[in-house]
Design a protein around this motif. Structure first.
Motif, PDB file in Angstrom:
ATOM      1  N   LEU A  36       2.009  22.699  66.853  1.00 29.31           N
ATOM      2  CA  LEU A  36       1.611  21.529  66.060  1.00 29.31           C
ATOM      3  C   LEU A  36       2.762  20.556  65.880  1.00 29.31           C
ATOM      4  CD1 LEU A  36      -0.536  23.188  63.249  1.00 29.31           C
ATOM      5  CD2 LEU A  36      -1.337  21.895  65.219  1.00 29.31           C
ATOM      6  N   LYS A  37       3.954  21.068  65.900  1.00 31.33           N
ATOM      7  CA  LYS A  37       5.136  20.238  65.638  1.00 31.33           C
ATOM      8  C   LYS A  37       5.227  19.054  66.610  1.00 31.33           C
ATOM      9  CE  LYS A  37      10.043  20.607  64.746  1.00 31.33           C
ATOM     10  NZ  LYS A  37      11.179  21.512  64.638  1.00 31.33           N
ATOM     11  N   THR A  38       5.022  19.299  67.888  1.00 24.28           N
ATOM     12  CA  THR A  38       5.090  18.230  68.884  1.00 24.28           C
ATOM     13  C   THR A  38       4.028  17.167  68.615  1.00 24.28           C
ATOM     14  OG1 THR A  38       5.959  19.759  70.536  1.00 24.28           O
ATOM     15  CG2 THR A  38       5.003  17.717  71.351  1.00 24.28           C
ATOM     16  N   LYS A  39       2.832  17.614  68.316  1.00 24.65           N
ATOM     17  CA  LYS A  39       1.735  16.676  68.020  1.00 24.65           C
ATOM     18  C   LYS A  39       2.074  15.846  66.785  1.00 24.65           C
ATOM     19  CE  LYS A  39      -3.184  16.599  66.958  1.00 24.65           C
ATOM     20  NZ  LYS A  39      -4.386  17.393  66.719  1.00 24.65           N
ATOM     21  N   TYR A  40       2.570  16.498  65.744  1.00 19.40           N
ATOM     22  CA  TYR A  40       2.933  15.790  64.524  1.00 19.40           C
ATOM     23  C   TYR A  40       4.063  14.789  64.767  1.00 19.40           C
ATOM     24  CZ  TYR A  40       0.162  19.153  61.767  1.00 19.40           C
ATOM     25  OH  TYR A  40      -0.848  19.899  61.230  1.00 19.40           O
ATOM     26  N   GLU A  41       5.040  15.192  65.560  1.00 19.15           N
ATOM     27  CA  GLU A  41       6.160  14.298  65.861  1.00 19.15           C
ATOM     28  C   GLU A  41       5.671  13.033  66.566  1.00 19.15           C
ATOM     29  OE1 GLU A  41       9.295  14.536  64.885  1.00 19.15           O
ATOM     30  OE2 GLU A  41       9.089  16.503  63.972  1.00 19.15           O
ATOM     31  N   GLU A  42       4.711  13.183  67.472  1.00 18.62           N
ATOM     32  CA  GLU A  42       4.142  12.022  68.165  1.00 18.62           C
ATOM     33  C   GLU A  42       3.424  11.110  67.177  1.00 18.62           C
ATOM     34  OE1 GLU A  42       1.656  13.715  71.195  1.00 18.62           O
ATOM     35  OE2 GLU A  42       3.363  14.377  72.392  1.00 18.62           O
ATOM     36  N   GLN A  43       2.680  11.705  66.261  1.00 24.13           N
ATOM     37  CA  GLN A  43       1.948  10.910  65.276  1.00 24.13           C
ATOM     38  C   GLN A  43       2.909  10.200  64.329  1.00 24.13           C
ATOM     39  OE1 GLN A  43      -0.652  13.990  63.775  1.00 24.13           O
ATOM     40  NE2 GLN A  43      -2.286  13.411  65.170  1.00 24.13           N
ATOM     41  N   ILE A  44       3.985  10.860  63.962  1.00 23.67           N
ATOM     42  CA  ILE A  44       4.977  10.239  63.085  1.00 23.67           C
ATOM     43  C   ILE A  44       5.670   9.088  63.808  1.00 23.67           C
ATOM     44  CG2 ILE A  44       7.200  10.627  61.941  1.00 23.67           C
ATOM     45  CD1 ILE A  44       6.013  13.392  61.089  1.00 23.67           C
ATOM     46  N   ALA A  45       5.946   9.262  65.096  1.00 25.15           N
ATOM     47  CA  ALA A  45       6.527   8.169  65.875  1.00 25.15           C
ATOM     48  C   ALA A  45       5.585   6.961  65.881  1.00 25.15           C
ATOM     49  CB  ALA A  45       6.824   8.635  67.298  1.00 25.15           C
ATOM     50  N   ASP A  46       4.286   7.222  65.992  1.00 29.37           N
ATOM     51  CA  ASP A  46       3.299   6.140  65.945  1.00 29.37           C
ATOM     52  C   ASP A  46       3.293   5.457  64.572  1.00 29.37           C
ATOM     53  OD1 ASP A  46       1.056   4.622  67.109  1.00 29.37           O
ATOM     54  OD2 ASP A  46      -0.150   5.696  65.620  1.00 29.37           O
ATOM     55  N   LEU A  47       3.410   6.243  63.506  1.00 25.15           N
ATOM     56  CA  LEU A  47       3.463   5.671  62.159  1.00 25.15           C
ATOM     57  C   LEU A  47       4.696   4.775  62.007  1.00 25.15           C
ATOM     58  CD1 LEU A  47       2.506   8.722  59.906  1.00 25.15           C
ATOM     59  CD2 LEU A  47       1.077   6.755  60.495  1.00 25.15           C
ATOM     60  N   ARG A  48       5.832   5.241  62.509  1.00 23.23           N
ATOM     61  CA  ARG A  48       7.058   4.444  62.417  1.00 23.23           C
ATOM     62  C   ARG A  48       6.919   3.137  63.211  1.00 23.23           C
ATOM     63  NH1 ARG A  48      10.565   7.246  59.476  1.00 23.23           N
ATOM     64  NH2 ARG A  48      10.630   9.510  59.619  1.00 23.23           N
ATOM     65  N   LYS A  49       6.248   3.203  64.360  1.00 20.05           N
ATOM     66  CA  LYS A  49       6.019   1.998  65.162  1.00 20.05           C
ATOM     67  C   LYS A  49       5.142   1.013  64.394  1.00 20.05           C
ATOM     68  CE  LYS A  49       4.111   0.390  69.507  1.00 20.05           C
ATOM     69  NZ  LYS A  49       3.297   0.717  70.674  1.00 20.05           N
ATOM     70  N   LYS A  50       4.078   1.507  63.779  1.00 22.38           N
ATOM     71  CA  LYS A  50       3.199   0.645  62.985  1.00 22.38           C
ATOM     72  C   LYS A  50       3.965   0.036  61.803  1.00 22.38           C
ATOM     73  CE  LYS A  50      -1.431   2.631  63.799  1.00 22.38           C
ATOM     74  NZ  LYS A  50      -1.293   2.851  65.191  1.00 22.38           N
ATOM     75  N   ALA A  86      -3.495   4.808  58.952  1.00 23.87           N
ATOM     76  CA  ALA A  86      -2.864   5.873  59.729  1.00 23.87           C
ATOM     77  C   ALA A  86      -2.093   6.836  58.831  1.00 23.87           C
ATOM     78  CB  ALA A  86      -1.944   5.275  60.788  1.00 23.87           C
ATOM     79  N   VAL A  87      -1.359   6.299  57.856  1.00 22.47           N
ATOM     80  CA  VAL A  87      -0.614   7.156  56.927  1.00 22.47           C
ATOM     81  C   VAL A  87      -1.577   8.023  56.118  1.00 22.47           C
ATOM     82  CG1 VAL A  87       0.837   7.160  54.850  1.00 22.47           C
ATOM     83  CG2 VAL A  87       1.451   5.709  56.774  1.00 22.47           C
ATOM     84  N   ASN A  88      -2.606   7.411  55.574  1.00 25.75           N
ATOM     85  CA  ASN A  88      -3.566   8.164  54.763  1.00 25.75           C
ATOM     86  C   ASN A  88      -4.286   9.239  55.572  1.00 25.75           C
ATOM     87  OD1 ASN A  88      -2.921   6.777  52.435  1.00 25.75           O
ATOM     88  ND2 ASN A  88      -4.569   5.292  52.686  1.00 25.75           N
ATOM     89  N   GLU A  89      -4.656   8.911  56.799  1.00 26.72           N
ATOM     90  CA  GLU A  89      -5.342   9.882  57.653  1.00 26.72           C
ATOM     91  C   GLU A  89      -4.428  11.065  57.961  1.00 26.72           C
ATOM     92  OE1 GLU A  89      -6.912  10.201  62.224  1.00 26.72           O
ATOM     93  OE2 GLU A  89      -7.079   8.258  61.228  1.00 26.72           O
ATOM     94  N   PHE A  90      -3.191  10.774  58.301  1.00 27.96           N
ATOM     95  CA  PHE A  90      -2.256  11.843  58.634  1.00 27.96           C
ATOM     96  C   PHE A  90      -1.941  12.693  57.401  1.00 27.96           C
ATOM     97  CE2 PHE A  90       2.099  13.272  60.077  1.00 27.96           C
ATOM     98  CZ  PHE A  90       1.623  14.153  61.032  1.00 27.96           C
ATOM     99  N   LYS A  91      -1.782  12.039  56.255  1.00 28.15           N
ATOM    100  CA  LYS A  91      -1.542  12.788  55.021  1.00 28.15           C
ATOM    101  C   LYS A  91      -2.690  13.744  54.714  1.00 28.15           C
ATOM    102  CE  LYS A  91      -0.018  10.566  51.360  1.00 28.15           C
ATOM    103  NZ  LYS A  91       0.218   9.472  50.378  1.00 28.15           N
ATOM    104  N   SER A  92      -3.907  13.291  54.927  1.00 26.26           N
ATOM    105  CA  SER A  92      -5.062  14.140  54.625  1.00 26.26           C
ATOM    106  C   SER A  92      -5.124  15.338  55.571  1.00 26.26           C
ATOM    107  CB  SER A  92      -6.359  13.338  54.686  1.00 26.26           C
ATOM    108  OG  SER A  92      -6.674  12.971  56.003  1.00 26.26           O
ATOM    109  N   ARG A  93      -4.687  15.179  56.798  1.00 24.73           N
ATOM    110  CA  ARG A  93      -4.674  16.299  57.748  1.00 24.73           C
ATOM    111  C   ARG A  93      -3.542  17.275  57.462  1.00 24.73           C
ATOM    112  NH1 ARG A  93      -4.377  13.835  63.328  1.00 24.73           N
ATOM    113  NH2 ARG A  93      -3.906  11.955  62.207  1.00 24.73           N
ATOM    114  N   MET A  94      -2.499  16.816  56.817  1.00 17.69           N
ATOM    115  CA  MET A  94      -1.337  17.664  56.532  1.00 17.69           C
ATOM    116  C   MET A  94      -1.542  18.520  55.278  1.00 17.69           C
ATOM    117  SD  MET A  94       1.025  17.342  58.855  1.00 17.69           S
ATOM    118  CE  MET A  94       2.550  17.850  58.090  1.00 17.69           C
ATOM    119  N   LYS A  95      -2.576  18.266  54.520  1.00 23.47           N
ATOM    120  CA  LYS A  95      -2.792  19.030  53.270  1.00 23.47           C
ATOM    121  C   LYS A  95      -3.259  20.416  53.565  1.00 23.47           C
ATOM    122  CE  LYS A  95      -3.504  15.208  50.212  1.00 23.47           C
ATOM    123  NZ  LYS A  95      -4.328  14.532  49.287  1.00 23.47           N
TER     124      LYS A  95
END
Length: 95
Positions: A36-50, A86-95
């Motif tokens: 999961l770490k790799t997938k999360y890192e990609e999503q976080i990179a996308d959040l930082r880009k946004k 994107a932040v809210n969606e990712f936060k909800s998946r991380m709970k």
């Protein structure tokens, strides 16, 4: 303080809050299982880009003339809305 300055300040505070959220998600992602770490890192990179896109739009608003900043406001809100979602969606998946 002008309406433009108030808007820029409000959006800057929101970007700062989302930056904190992204940093917290980064910590949680670093603790995730390897698959999961790799997938999360990609999503976080996308959040930082946004976030960077939102900051760039906000910078355009800040530099715009008082009579023309409203034209840029819609584009800025669209970029920030994408970041918020994107932040809210990712936060909800991380709970």
């Amino acid at each position: 303080m002008s309406k433009k300055d108030e808007y820029v300040e409000k959006m800057k505070k929101q970007l700062d809050a989302w930056s904190t959220d992204i940093d917290e998600l980064q910590v949680k992602a670093s603790l995730a299982k390897a698959e999961l770490k790799t997938k999360y890192e990609e999503q976080i990179a996308d959040l930082r880009k946004k976030k960077q896109e939102g900051e760039a739009r906000l910078s355009q608003v800040k530099g715009a003339a008082e009579d023309s900043w409203q034209k840029l406001k819609g584009e800025t809100e669209k970029a920030l809305g994408a970041l918020k979602g994107a932040v809210n969606e990712f936060k909800s998946r991380m709970k």
